[in-house]
Design an enzyme around this catalytic site. Structure first.
Site, PDB file in Angstrom:
ATOM      1  CG  HIS A   1       4.453   7.013   3.754  1.00  0.00           C
ATOM      2  ND1 HIS A   1       4.139   5.923   4.541  1.00  0.00           N
ATOM      3  CD2 HIS A   1       3.632   6.939   2.674  1.00  0.00           C
ATOM      4  CE1 HIS A   1       3.189   5.215   3.952  1.00  0.00           C
ATOM      5  NE2 HIS A   1       2.857   5.816   2.817  1.00  0.00           N
ATOM      6  CD  GLU A   2       3.549   9.509  -0.301  1.00  0.00           C
ATOM      7  OE1 GLU A   2       3.704   8.798  -1.326  1.00  0.00           O
ATOM      8  OE2 GLU A   2       2.574   9.393   0.452  1.00  0.00           O
TER       9      GLU A   2
ATOM     10  CG  HIS B   1       4.999   4.613  -1.556  1.00  0.00           C
ATOM     11  ND1 HIS B   1       4.704   3.294  -1.291  1.00  0.00           N
ATOM     12  CD2 HIS B   1       4.195   5.346  -0.731  1.00  0.00           C
ATOM     13  CE1 HIS B   1       3.772   3.225  -0.348  1.00  0.00           C
ATOM     14  NE2 HIS B   1       3.456   4.460   0.005  1.00  0.00           N
TER      15      HIS B   1
END
Length: 450
Positions: free
Chosen positions: A22-23, A26
Site C-alpha cells: 500500500h505505502e 503512494h
C-alpha cells in the site's frame, strides 16, 4: 502459547506485506509526480532499522507493526526551503495529488490480482458442492433442497466449490431470490429457487450456508481419534491418537455424535470409556471439563478430534491454470471481491449484515495463522482478500483515510480552489473519532469470540 505466537507472527507477516504494498503505491507515484519523499516507514514508533537512498529518503522498519506511512515534503507541516518548494506535495497540481493518494488502494488491488493469479497457477484444491443436510423450515428447505444435491450453478454462474457458492450467496444478499441449478442423487437436473427477500446475517459469525439452512456434505466421522488437545480432559485421562472408542459407561457407541451427546451432558462428572489401543481393549476413567457454549449452556468437553472417512472419488478437485488464464481469473476475482466489499459496507449500513460480524486485529490474526497453517495457496487467497478489504476501506470518505483526502481534492477540482484548512482539520477530527470508535467495536467483537 505456541498458537498465540503462531497467529501473532502470521499477522505481522501478512500485515507487513500488505502495508508495504500500500505505502509503496503512494511512494512510487509520488516519486513519478516529482514529490520529495522524506520517509518510507513500515510500522510506527521507535525505528528498529533505518537506512537512506541516494535521494536522501529515509527507510524505516519501526517497532509497532500496525501500519505504515510515507512522509512527503509539504509546506503545511514542514519549513520548506525556497529552492525545494517545487518538490512539496501541496504545491503539485490537484490531479497529481489525487494520483498519489489513490495509488495506495490501487496498489492493494493490483497485489490482489497477482496473489490470486499465483494461487491459480499453483493449483486450487476445492470440495465439490454437494449438500449433506438441510435444516427443516429453512430457506433451503422451502426451496426444495435435499441431501445429495450437487449445486452446479447459481443464477447461471457455474460454481465449483463451497467457496464459490458462499460468494454467490453473499453477492445476492438483499435481492429477492437466487436460482440454483442442481443435480440430485439420481442424476436428474432440477431448479431450486432460494427466496432471499427476508434473509439477513444477524447472528455473529454465522456462515451464510448455515444461515440459509445448508450443511455441506462431509464424510462420516469414525470413532478413531485423530487429535488430542494438549492439557485437555482427554490428554489428562490417558487417551491417545489412534485409539478407537468402543463404549461409554458400558453403553456401546454407534456413532461419534452419540459420544458427543454423552460427553456434553457429563461436565465435571467422571465417565468410563472403553477403547481399543493397538487391538487391545482398555478402560479409562476421564472427567470432561466444563465449557460454556456460545448460547451460554455449560457442557462437557474432552478435547479430541476424530478421524474422518475418506472422501468419495471425484469430491476433491484441484484446478490449475496457465499464466494467461490465471491472470484473467485474478482480475475477475479481484473485481468481484471489490464489488462484494462495497456491497457488504452497504449491507452493514442497511442492517442486512449485523455489525457483530466485524472483525478487528485479533480476528485477522487468527485468520492469518490458520491460512498459513493450511499452506501457500490458502495464504495467497487470504492475502488477496485482506488486500482488497484494505484498499476498499482506505477509499471510504473519512478524512483520515485516503478516501477522505480524495474527497477534498475532488471538491477542489470542481470548485477550482482548495477546501479551507479549518474545514479539513474539523473533518480530520470527526474522521479520527469515527475510526477510533469502529476500531474499538471491532476489538470488542474479537474479544467476544475468544
Amino acid at each position: 502459547m505456541f498458537e498465540f505466537f503462531w497467529h501473532l507472527g502470521s499477522f505481522i507477516l501478512a500485515l507487513g506485506i500488505l502495508v508495504t504494498v500500500h505505502e509503496y503505491g503512494h511512494f512510487w507515484v509520488a516519486r513519478k509526480a516529482g514529490v520529495k519523499v522524506l520517509r518510507f516507514s513500515i510500522g510506527f514508533g521507535k525505528p528498529l532499522v533505518k537506512w537512506y537512498d541516494k535521494h536522501q529518503t529515509e527507510y524505516v522498519i519501526a517497532a509497532i507493526p500496525l501500519g505504515g506511512y510515507v512522509k512527503m515534503l509539504d509546506e503545511r507541516v514542514d519549513d520548506v526551503p525556497e529552492q525545494e518548494r517545487h518538490l512539496a506535495f501541496n504545491n503539485k497540481p490537484v490531479l497529481s495529488r489525487i494520483a498519489v493518494v489513490a495509488a495506495g488502494p490501487m496498489a492493494n488491488f493490483l497485489f490482489a490480482i497477482v496473489a490470486l493469479a499465483a494461487m491459480y497457477m499453483v493449483g486450487v484444491q476445492s470440495v465439490k458442492p454437494v449438500v449433506g443436510g438441510v435444516t427443516p423450515t429453512s430457506i433451503a428447505a422451502d426451496a426444495g433442497f435435499q441431501s445429495g444435491d450437487h449445486i452446479i450453478a447459481l443464477n447461471d454462474e457455474l460454481v465449483h466449490s463451497w467457496q464459490d457458492v458462499t460468494f454467490e450467496l453473499m453477492a445476492h444478499l438483499g435481492e429477492p431470490s437466487l436460482v440454483a441449478k442442481v443435480q440430485d442423487e439420481k442424476g436428474s437436473l432440477a431448479i431450486r429457487t432460494l427466496r432471499l427477500s427476508d434473509w439477513k446475517l444477524e447472528k455473529q459469525d454465522e456462515a451464510p450456508l448455515t444461515s440459509v439452512g445448508i450443511t455441506p456434505y462431509r464424510p462420516p466421522l469414525t470413532l478413531q481419534l485423530g487429535y488430542i488437545e494438549e492439557g485437555a480432559a482427554a490428554d489428562k485421562g490417558g487417551l491417545q491418537v489412534d485409539d478407537t472408542l468402543v463404549a461409554i459407561n458400558g453403553d456401546k457407541l454407534a456413532s461419534w455424535q452419540q459420544l458427543v451427546s454423552r460427553v456434553q451432558k457429563s461436565a465435571n462428572q467422571a465417565i468410563s470409556i472403553d477403547i481399543l489401543r493397538d487391538g487391545q481393549p482398555q478402560t479409562l476413567t476421564i472427567t470432561p471439563q466444563a465449557k460454556t457454549s456460545p448460547e451460554g449452556v455449560v457442557q462437557g468437553y474432552l478435547g479430541v478430534v476424530p478421524v474422518m472417512e475418506k472422501w468419495p472419488n471425484g469430491y476433491i478437485e484441484t484446478r490449475q491454470y496457465g499464466i494467461l488464464d490465471s491472470m484473467v481469473l485474478g482480475i475477475r476475482k479481484t473485481y468481484d471481491l471489490i464489488a462484494l466489499s462495497f456491497d457488504m459496507i452497504g449491507n452493514l449500513i442497511t442492517g442486512q449484515v449485523s455489525v457483530k460480524n466485524l472483525s478487528g486485529p485479533v480476528g485477522i490474526a487468527v485468520s492469518a495463522g490458520n491460512s498459513v497453517s493450511y499452506g501457500l495457496v490458502a495464504f495467497l487467497g487470504f492475502l488477496a482478500l485482506i488486500s482488497v478489504n484494505l484498499g476498499v476501506f482506505n477509499l471510504l470518505p473519512l478524512p483520515v483515510l485516503d478516501g477522505g483526502h480524495l474527497m477534498y481534492y475532488l471538491i477542489e477540482l470542481i470548485r477550482r480552489k482548495p477546501v479551507s484548512e479549518k474545514t479539513q482539520e474539523f473533518g480530520f477530527k470527526i474522521g479520527a473519532a469515527l475510526l477510533l470508535a469502529l476500531t474499538f467495536f471491532a476489538l470488542f467483537n474479537d474479544v467476544s469470540r475468544l
